[in-house]
Design a protein around this motif. Structure first.
Motif, PDB file in Angstrom:
ATOM      1  N   LEU A 197       0.413   2.333  -7.298  1.00 20.02           N
ATOM      2  CA  LEU A 197       0.956   1.175  -6.585  1.00 20.02           C
ATOM      3  C   LEU A 197      -0.139   0.137  -6.343  1.00 20.02           C
ATOM      4  CD1 LEU A 197       3.203  -0.310  -5.077  1.00 20.02           C
ATOM      5  CD2 LEU A 197       2.700   1.122  -3.082  1.00 20.02           C
ATOM      6  N   GLU A 198      -1.319   0.582  -5.941  1.00 20.27           N
ATOM      7  CA  GLU A 198      -2.420  -0.353  -5.699  1.00 20.27           C
ATOM      8  C   GLU A 198      -2.827  -1.070  -6.987  1.00 20.27           C
ATOM      9  OE1 GLU A 198      -5.139   2.366  -3.781  1.00 20.27           O
ATOM     10  OE2 GLU A 198      -4.554   1.614  -1.807  1.00 20.27           O
ATOM     11  N   ARG A 199      -2.871  -0.353  -8.100  1.00 24.48           N
ATOM     12  CA  ARG A 199      -3.231  -0.981  -9.385  1.00 24.48           C
ATOM     13  C   ARG A 199      -2.160  -1.994  -9.797  1.00 24.48           C
ATOM     14  NH1 ARG A 199      -6.365  -3.536 -12.572  1.00 24.48           N
ATOM     15  NH2 ARG A 199      -6.008  -3.183 -14.772  1.00 24.48           N
ATOM     16  N   PHE A 200      -0.904  -1.642  -9.632  1.00 23.34           N
ATOM     17  CA  PHE A 200       0.183  -2.568  -9.943  1.00 23.34           C
ATOM     18  C   PHE A 200       0.021  -3.850  -9.126  1.00 23.34           C
ATOM     19  CE2 PHE A 200       4.472  -4.189  -8.917  1.00 23.34           C
ATOM     20  CZ  PHE A 200       4.863  -4.570 -10.180  1.00 23.34           C
ATOM     21  N   CYS A 201      -0.306  -3.703  -7.843  1.00 22.89           N
ATOM     22  CA  CYS A 201      -0.504  -4.878  -6.981  1.00 22.89           C
ATOM     23  C   CYS A 201      -1.660  -5.736  -7.473  1.00 22.89           C
ATOM     24  CB  CYS A 201      -0.735  -4.448  -5.533  1.00 22.89           C
ATOM     25  SG  CYS A 201       0.751  -3.827  -4.727  1.00 22.89           S
ATOM     26  N   GLU A 202      -2.746  -5.114  -7.876  1.00 25.75           N
ATOM     27  CA  GLU A 202      -3.888  -5.880  -8.394  1.00 25.75           C
ATOM     28  C   GLU A 202      -3.479  -6.705  -9.610  1.00 25.75           C
ATOM     29  OE1 GLU A 202      -6.890  -2.960  -9.253  1.00 25.75           O
ATOM     30  OE2 GLU A 202      -7.058  -2.374  -7.142  1.00 25.75           O
ATOM     31  N   LEU A 203      -2.738  -6.085 -10.521  1.00 27.59           N
ATOM     32  CA  LEU A 203      -2.299  -6.798 -11.724  1.00 27.59           C
ATOM     33  C   LEU A 203      -1.324  -7.917 -11.383  1.00 27.59           C
ATOM     34  CD1 LEU A 203      -1.780  -3.695 -14.023  1.00 27.59           C
ATOM     35  CD2 LEU A 203      -3.620  -5.388 -14.196  1.00 27.59           C
ATOM     36  N   MET A 204      -0.413  -7.649 -10.481  1.00 34.01           N
ATOM     37  CA  MET A 204       0.572  -8.668 -10.107  1.00 34.01           C
ATOM     38  C   MET A 204      -0.086  -9.816  -9.348  1.00 34.01           C
ATOM     39  SD  MET A 204       3.584  -7.992 -11.342  1.00 34.01           S
ATOM     40  CE  MET A 204       4.853  -8.752 -10.327  1.00 34.01           C
ATOM     41  N   GLN A 205      -1.103  -9.532  -8.539  1.00 40.00           N
ATOM     42  CA  GLN A 205      -1.816 -10.614  -7.845  1.00 40.00           C
ATOM     43  C   GLN A 205      -2.430 -11.571  -8.860  1.00 40.00           C
ATOM     44  OE1 GLN A 205      -4.746  -9.030  -5.160  1.00 40.00           O
ATOM     45  NE2 GLN A 205      -3.213  -8.285  -3.718  1.00 40.00           N
ATOM     46  N   GLY A 206      -3.013 -11.011  -9.901  1.00 39.18           N
ATOM     47  CA  GLY A 206      -3.600 -11.846 -10.951  1.00 39.18           C
ATOM     48  C   GLY A 206      -2.558 -12.718 -11.624  1.00 39.18           C
ATOM     49  N   ARG A 207      -1.392 -12.158 -11.898  1.00 44.72           N
ATOM     50  CA  ARG A 207      -0.320 -12.935 -12.540  1.00 44.72           C
ATOM     51  C   ARG A 207       0.190 -14.029 -11.605  1.00 44.72           C
ATOM     52  NH1 ARG A 207       0.522 -14.617 -15.942  1.00 44.72           N
ATOM     53  NH2 ARG A 207       2.583 -14.201 -16.709  1.00 44.72           N
ATOM     54  N   HIS A 208       0.272 -13.756 -10.311  1.00 42.11           N
ATOM     55  CA  HIS A 208       0.741 -14.770  -9.358  1.00 42.11           C
ATOM     56  C   HIS A 208      -0.273 -15.892  -9.182  1.00 42.11           C
ATOM     57  CE1 HIS A 208       4.648 -13.520  -7.825  1.00 42.11           C
ATOM     58  NE2 HIS A 208       4.259 -12.302  -8.152  1.00 42.11           N
ATOM     59  N   ARG A 209      -1.552 -15.578  -9.331  1.00 34.41           N
ATOM     60  CA  ARG A 209      -2.569 -16.647  -9.272  1.00 34.41           C
ATOM     61  C   ARG A 209      -2.446 -17.554 -10.494  1.00 34.41           C
ATOM     62  NH1 ARG A 209      -5.804 -12.633  -6.865  1.00 34.41           N
ATOM     63  NH2 ARG A 209      -6.601 -11.929  -8.868  1.00 34.41           N
ATOM     64  N   GLU A 210      -2.135 -16.963 -11.652  1.00 33.14           N
ATOM     65  CA  GLU A 210      -1.988 -17.739 -12.893  1.00 33.14           C
ATOM     66  C   GLU A 210      -0.687 -18.533 -12.913  1.00 33.14           C
ATOM     67  OE1 GLU A 210      -2.158 -14.922 -16.107  1.00 33.14           O
ATOM     68  OE2 GLU A 210      -4.036 -14.086 -15.393  1.00 33.14           O
ATOM     69  N   ASP A 211       0.382 -17.941 -12.372  1.00 32.23           N
ATOM     70  CA  ASP A 211       1.709 -18.549 -12.434  1.00 32.23           C
ATOM     71  C   ASP A 211       2.414 -18.340 -11.100  1.00 32.23           C
ATOM     72  OD1 ASP A 211       4.282 -19.402 -12.908  1.00 32.23           O
ATOM     73  OD2 ASP A 211       4.675 -18.016 -14.560  1.00 32.23           O
ATOM     74  N   PRO A 212       2.421 -19.354 -10.230  1.00 34.69           N
ATOM     75  CA  PRO A 212       3.050 -19.204  -8.914  1.00 34.69           C
ATOM     76  C   PRO A 212       4.547 -18.902  -8.985  1.00 34.69           C
ATOM     77  CG  PRO A 212       1.761 -21.235  -9.033  1.00 34.69           C
ATOM     78  CD  PRO A 212       1.794 -20.650 -10.405  1.00 34.69           C
ATOM     79  N   ASN A 213       5.182 -19.109 -10.144  1.00 40.74           N
ATOM     80  CA  ASN A 213       6.608 -18.805 -10.291  1.00 40.74           C
ATOM     81  C   ASN A 213       6.851 -17.437 -10.898  1.00 40.74           C
ATOM     82  OD1 ASN A 213       7.657 -21.180  -9.170  1.00 40.74           O
ATOM     83  ND2 ASN A 213       7.161 -22.279 -11.048  1.00 40.74           N
ATOM     84  N   PHE A 214       5.799 -16.628 -11.046  1.00 42.34           N
ATOM     85  CA  PHE A 214       5.970 -15.270 -11.551  1.00 42.34           C
ATOM     86  C   PHE A 214       6.910 -14.525 -10.603  1.00 42.34           C
ATOM     87  CE2 PHE A 214       4.400 -11.104 -13.143  1.00 42.34           C
ATOM     88  CZ  PHE A 214       4.522 -11.377 -14.493  1.00 42.34           C
ATOM     89  N   PRO A 215       7.727 -13.600 -11.104  1.00 40.31           N
ATOM     90  CA  PRO A 215       8.760 -12.977 -10.267  1.00 40.31           C
ATOM     91  C   PRO A 215       8.252 -12.325  -8.988  1.00 40.31           C
ATOM     92  CG  PRO A 215       9.086 -12.370 -12.548  1.00 40.31           C
ATOM     93  CD  PRO A 215       7.761 -13.089 -12.476  1.00 40.31           C
TER      94      PRO A 215
END
Length: 183
Positions: A52-70
């Motif tokens: 879960l923590e690793r998933f969050c790290e990856l998703m944080q990176g995607r949200h920084r790149e694309d604020p409209n990421f799901p």
């Protein structure tokens, strides 16, 4: 990704990297002007704390790149929800959690094999653990639903009454209690 469930049963789950890759593939295949919300089912999201923590790290990176990421949500154990994890989940796009509270009875928690995973004072009651997890999620800005099992096989009437009383008390805290029964 092979993992052990409670150190016994081998199970296979997508790696956090593959989870994010599949989200990206879905977005590419189904472009939309609307922001997607992804709900993970029980066992798909929070099978282990490191995953879960690793998933969050990856998703944080995607949200920084694309604020409209799901945005996303799913079930999690209340004893995992430290304030730090809840904040990390929010930054990763989590906006709603189904807290698997199960039951307010200490006896039922023991029979379910529940033991706290975060720093919770020794001797903490299920009520304290559940409310701490919910409070941490809410403090991070995550909406919560709490699920309860009213009559697991080992439950007695007194366990059900304690659980109903506790679940109804959550409504005042802005938590929607979801009560299941095996009857």
């Amino acid at each position: 990704m092979r993992q052990e469930i409670d150190g016994e049963q081998p199970a296979y789950f997508l790696s956090p990297e593959e989870m994010v890759r599949q989200i990206e593939n879905f977005i590419a295949a189904y472009p939309s002007q609307e922001r997607f919300f992804i709900w993970f089912f029980d066992g798909d999201l929070a099978v282990s704390l490191p995953r879960l923590e690793r998933f969050c790290e990856l998703m944080q990176g995607r949200h920084r790149e694309d604020p409209n990421f799901p945005l996303w949500g799913g079930p999690v154990r209340p004893d995992w929800l430290s304030i730090g994890l809840a904040q990390k989940m929010y930054a990763a796009g989590c906006r709603q959690l189904l807290i698997g509270a199960e039951n307010y009875s200490r006896r039922v928690w023991k029979s379910l094999g529940r033991s706290p995973h975060i720093s919770i004072p020794a001797g903490a009651t299920p009520k304290q653990i559940i409310e701490q997890g919910i409070g941490n999620a809410q403090a991070a800005g995550i909406k919560t639903i709490a699920s309860f099992i009213l009559f697991p096989p080992e439950a007695q009437i007194s366990d059900a009454l304690v659980t109903l009383d506790g679940a109804l008390g959550l409504v005042e805290q802005g938590v929607y209690p979801l009560v299941f029964t095996t009857l």
